[in-house]
Design an enzyme around this catalytic site. Structure first.
Site, short mmCIF file in Angstrom:
data_model
loop_
_atom_site.label_atom_id
_atom_site.label_comp_id
_atom_site.label_asym_id
_atom_site.label_seq_id
_atom_site.Cartn_x
_atom_site.Cartn_y
_atom_site.Cartn_z
N LYS A 231 -11.41 3.12 5.73
CA LYS A 231 -10.47 2.01 5.57
C LYS A 231 -9.35 2.12 6.58
O LYS A 231 -8.63 3.12 6.62
CB LYS A 231 -9.87 1.97 4.17
CG LYS A 231 -9.09 0.66 3.91
CD LYS A 231 -8.16 0.74 2.72
CE LYS A 231 -6.81 1.32 3.07
NZ LYS A 231 -6.00 0.46 3.97
N GLU A 306 -3.76 14.98 4.82
CA GLU A 306 -2.77 15.29 5.86
C GLU A 306 -1.65 14.30 5.67
O GLU A 306 -1.81 13.11 5.94
CB GLU A 306 -3.39 15.19 7.25
CG GLU A 306 -2.55 15.85 8.34
CD GLU A 306 -1.60 14.88 9.03
OE1 GLU A 306 -0.41 14.87 8.65
OE2 GLU A 306 -2.06 14.14 9.91
N CYS A 340 3.83 12.09 12.11
CA CYS A 340 4.02 12.92 10.92
C CYS A 340 4.58 14.29 11.27
O CYS A 340 5.33 14.88 10.49
CB CYS A 340 2.69 13.07 10.17
SG CYS A 340 1.36 13.76 11.19
#
Length: 544
Positions: A231, A306, A340
């Site tokens: 997705k 993650e 991130c």
């Protein structure tokens, strides 16, 4: 609208709007068609991007090697973050579409066409996909920039090469995955292990590196022989859909790779909790990752996360200061801070703190050129969405209210029409005079905002770096003392450490991932393969 031409006019009823609840209850626009929409809407559109590149954009859900319409008729809108104008709408998967994709992937996993394919043939399919990505690099980079907002040259010269390296690396592994043999020295028993694919893997990727994160997940899963339902992020579906055309052209059997657009709370939830998914791999925010774990527990499966980070760069007095300044900028401001592992907390030893801060501000001012992402001189694009822009602005305002000192460097703008009064642009923001209780210190901002704080000694540096309570993704160390560097590597409670660099080019041979609420499991490297295979023990009695 500038930069887009559709093959045919959109029907007037296309503008009917339904609002569905997004993450944290914030509405996300979803368009529901009236009766007959699924029968009349094309699944492709001929478009022209702002840089003049013309290409055919798929609009459907990629299931069973075909682009199909969503069963509900829902669509999601892709927005150009530079202008906040609509690019185009694509089909949005619902639970029924996820069921369809998962069933297709299960059938493909059990089909001898894929199940019994020789590993060297899997390797060749991955290498053929690499070749196609190389041939379509300019188009892929164009779509990534249009949909995401990052500078075009970054997409073309950094992101796409990373994608190619990752697929090449795992193509090389496809025919080298093996088990072990155990023999006790007698003729009574032989034992061995097999490394087998897990099965049907659900994968959910973020919006900051759409193609890069897709490569990190698809490549090892396919090298091991799994099938996939991936997705894309609802903010950035376009480049993933174009990648689907290359998947089909490369010759992957039908159903092996299925790529969906859809909202996280709808399609993502359905994928995570699906009873016929054998593994779920998620990259995104920590709060959403926690939700994914809860959804996945409805029908237990393997999970790899993650998630968020609040990484520190630690700069000692003996460091090469010029290099530390350069890498601190790269580590915190690349991709407009939407990384991130961004080292957004810069810890500087007291003896060089003032000098570093002065040099860092000057470097930010000299290197940052904010504006139209397709302009060749632009280094700093917009944030991905209005929602993200507002979130980052709220952190900046709260930092000021809590008493931190804000410095906004005087930066350059790209030549031509200024876009800084439209779109989601935020220039680099530098905070000083910070206390550990402030939200800007311990919460992930995911934007071009850094905190620069002094420290006394090594012990305090480790304490400050680990003092985020939740996160443990990455850290950077700057020192000429290699013994000290090794000590800090051991003392930092993170999954990835850079020494004398920060967030440099990801090497697909080296595993990446976090600890604590930054996730678990690893992507990249041989460890990335372990996450997509399972071990079967075989015991053979050769005696009586």
């Amino acid at each position: 609208m500038r930069g887009m031409f559709l093959l045919r006019p959109l029907p007037a009823w296309r503008a009917v709007v339904r609002h569905s609840p997004g993450q944290n209850g914030i509405p996300i626009q979803v368009r529901r068609a009236l009766s007959g929409y699924a029968k009349t809407t094309d699944l492709y559109a001929r478009v022209t991007a702002p840089n003049g590149r013309e290409y055919t954009q798929p609009l459907g859900l990629f299931i069973d090697n075909e682009f199909v319409r969503s069963k509900s008729g829902d669509t999601i809108v892709s927005i150009n973050p530079s202008t906040d104008q609509e690019i185009i709408s694509v089909q949005a998967a619902g639970p029924a579409d996820v069921d369809h994709a998962v069933a297709t992937a299960r059938r493909a996993f059990q089909d001898p066409t894929w199940r019994d394919l020789h590993p060297s043939s899997r390797r060749d399919l991955l290498l053929r996909l690499v070749q196609l990505i190389e041939e379509h690099a300019s188009t892929l980079a164009t779509i990534e920039t249009w949909d995401n907002g990052k500078p075009y040259l970054v997409s073309l010269q950094e992101d796409i090469p990373d994608v190619i390296r990752t697929f090449k690396y795992y193509a090389g592994w496809a025919d080298k995955i093996s088990g072990q043999v155990f023999h006790d020295g007698t003729l009574d028993k032989l034992a061995y292990t097999l490394r087998e694919p897990i099965g049907v893997c659900g994968q959910i990727i973020p919006w900051n590196y759409p193609l890069g994160m897709a490569a990190w997940k698809l490549a090892p899963a396919l090298a091991c022989g799994n099938t996939v339902v991936l997705k894309a992020a609802e903010q950035t579906p376009l480049s993933i859909l174009y990648l689907a055309t290359l998947v089909r052209e490369a010759g992957f059997p039908s159903g092996v790779i299925n790529l969906l657009n859809g909202l996280g709370p709808i399609a993502g939830r359905a994928l995570a909790r699906h009873q016929d998914i054998d593994k779920i791999s998620f990259t995104g925010s920590t709060p959403t990752g926690i939700k994914v774990m809860k959804f996945a527990s409805d029908h237990p499966k393997e999970i790899q996360l993650e998630t968020g980070g609040k990484s520190a760069a630690i700069i000692f007095e003996d460091a090469d200061l010029k290099k530390a300044v350069q890498w601190s900028y790269i580590g915190s401001m690349s991709n407009s801070g939407q990384i991130c592992s961004a080292t957004s907390r810069i810890l500087v030893q007291e003896g060089i703190y003032d000098r570093f801060l002065e040099m860092f501000i000057k470097h930010v001012e000299s290197k940052t050129i904010m504006g139209e992402p397709f302009h060749e001189k632009t280094t700093h694009g917009p944030l991905v969405s209005k929602k993200q822009y507002e979130r980052v602005q709220s952190f900046i305002e709260e930092g000021i209210e809590e008493g931190a000192t804000l410095c906004t460097p005087s930066i350059q703008s790209s030549p031509g029409k200024s876009t800084q009064n439209e779109g989601n642009f935020i220039p680099p923001q530098i905070f000083t005079n910070i206390s550990p209780s402030m939200k800007i210190w311990h919460q992930e901002i995911f934007g071009p905002v850094v905190c620069v704080v002094p420290f006394r000694d090594e012990k305090q540096a480790i304490h400050l770096a680990n003092d985020t309570t939740r996160y443990g993704l990455a850290a950077a160390i700057f020192t000429r003392d290699i013994t000290r560097a090794h000590r800090l590597v051991r003392g930092l409670d993170v999954g990835t450490v850079w020494v004398n660099s920060s967030n440099d080019v990801m090497d697909p041979r080296i595993p990446f991932g976090g600890v604590k609420e930054s996730g678990f499991g690893r992507e990249l490297g041989e460890d990335g393969l372990r996450g997509y295979s399972r071990v079967k023990g075989v015991n053979i009695n050769l005696g009586n």
